[in-house]
Design an enzyme around this catalytic site. Sequence first.
Site, PDB file in Angstrom:
ATOM      1  N   PHE A  85       0.847  -1.199   0.000  1.00 51.87           N
ATOM      2  CA  PHE A  85       0.000   0.000   0.000  1.00 51.87           C
ATOM      3  C   PHE A  85       0.884   1.250   0.000  1.00 51.87           C
ATOM      4  O   PHE A  85       0.709   2.160  -0.821  1.00 51.87           O
ATOM      5  CB  PHE A  85      -0.907  -0.017   1.238  1.00 51.87           C
ATOM      6  CG  PHE A  85      -1.870   1.140   1.351  1.00 51.87           C
ATOM      7  CD1 PHE A  85      -1.432   2.407   1.722  1.00 51.87           C
ATOM      8  CD2 PHE A  85      -3.220   0.963   1.105  1.00 51.87           C
ATOM      9  CE1 PHE A  85      -2.311   3.466   1.838  1.00 51.87           C
ATOM     10  CE2 PHE A  85      -4.115   2.018   1.219  1.00 51.87           C
ATOM     11  CZ  PHE A  85      -3.657   3.283   1.594  1.00 51.87           C
ATOM     12  N   CYS A  86       1.842   1.309   0.929  1.00 51.36           N
ATOM     13  CA  CYS A  86       2.694   2.490   1.039  1.00 51.36           C
ATOM     14  C   CYS A  86       3.696   2.595  -0.106  1.00 51.36           C
ATOM     15  O   CYS A  86       4.051   3.697  -0.531  1.00 51.36           O
ATOM     16  CB  CYS A  86       3.405   2.493   2.386  1.00 51.36           C
ATOM     17  SG  CYS A  86       2.282   2.745   3.789  1.00 51.36           S
ATOM     18  N   VAL A  87       4.170   1.458  -0.622  1.00 48.93           N
ATOM     19  CA  VAL A  87       5.050   1.487  -1.790  1.00 48.93           C
ATOM     20  C   VAL A  87       4.331   2.155  -2.958  1.00 48.93           C
ATOM     21  O   VAL A  87       4.869   3.055  -3.626  1.00 48.93           O
ATOM     22  CB  VAL A  87       5.513   0.072  -2.176  1.00 48.93           C
ATOM     23  CG1 VAL A  87       6.194   0.078  -3.545  1.00 48.93           C
ATOM     24  CG2 VAL A  87       6.468  -0.485  -1.125  1.00 48.93           C
TER      25      VAL A  87
END
Length: 332
Positions: A85-87
């Site tokens: 998600f954060c990538v």
Amino acid sequence: MPGPFRYTDPTPPKSATGRTAEVYAQMATDFGTDRAPTFTVLSSAPELLTATWALMRESLLAGPGTRTGKELVALGVSLANRCPFCVDAHTMLLHATGDHRLAETVARGETPADPEQARLLAWGKASRTPGAPKLTPVPFSAEDAPGHIGTALAFHFINRIVSALLTENVLPCGAQKMRAVRSLAGRSLSATVRRELLPGTSLALLDEPDAAGPAWAAGGPVGAAYAALRTAATSGAGLLTDEDRALVAETVAAWEGSHPSLSGSELPGRDRPGARLALLAALAPYRITDEDVTAWRTQQHLDRCLVHLIAYGAFAAVDRIESALGRVALAG
């Protein structure tokens, strides 16, 4: 369509009141959206929401150092923590900085051509492992240390919250996996990302805006925000027994950045559900299952309780990482 939240049912931003509403209003101005699930998932615990937002804002958005460089640090941290998600989110934010080639280079898993950018990405990845050789020398100046270290620590915490409590999709149906969508989403935030923000604005939202921060933060707003998050996150200790707190502390103190084996034999079983959830949040939040949550949660454990327990475990790992990064920064 299923929402992004796995185990909680947060109040929508439009229904927020009080301090939570103030956080969302500041997010809308400074981050370009008040609907980021990353923060909404913390809304049942306003003190956690506020401190997490403050640390992210004061380091990544308003702290010293270039936004592109700090995005690379955040991306490296997210890769090390296996948080897709954060990538994906930081890949889109790299598009928002205007460096589209760099964004797609990292999206393909390749090394940036620019040596300084490559070092920042590698440093972010290495920061998961206390004492890793790639942490020295640091790829930023002493003046920029609060922005870069604060960004790394903010996302070591946020990654763990996201992996534990959200699905992997930044956009519905995983649309962020398409290059054109990543680029378009980034461009929609470009004006906000390129704005110069006044440091310290978020501190007025904190309960104790003048709390002493770590030495590497040089007495600035990043340190005050970090201290607030430490206070808010460690308050979750009361959800565990003395024995379980001791187990979490001992396990994290001995942790050297590795990901637990698939068997999870080094973690407590579901007969100690609180300790198990906290340690999963610290070391491998992406492995938290419905069964793990169900084993711990009772009718008395509201959304706020689950968020606090996950935050407690997540910050235990952040605290371990911070002690190592702080030593590196102060050593020059």
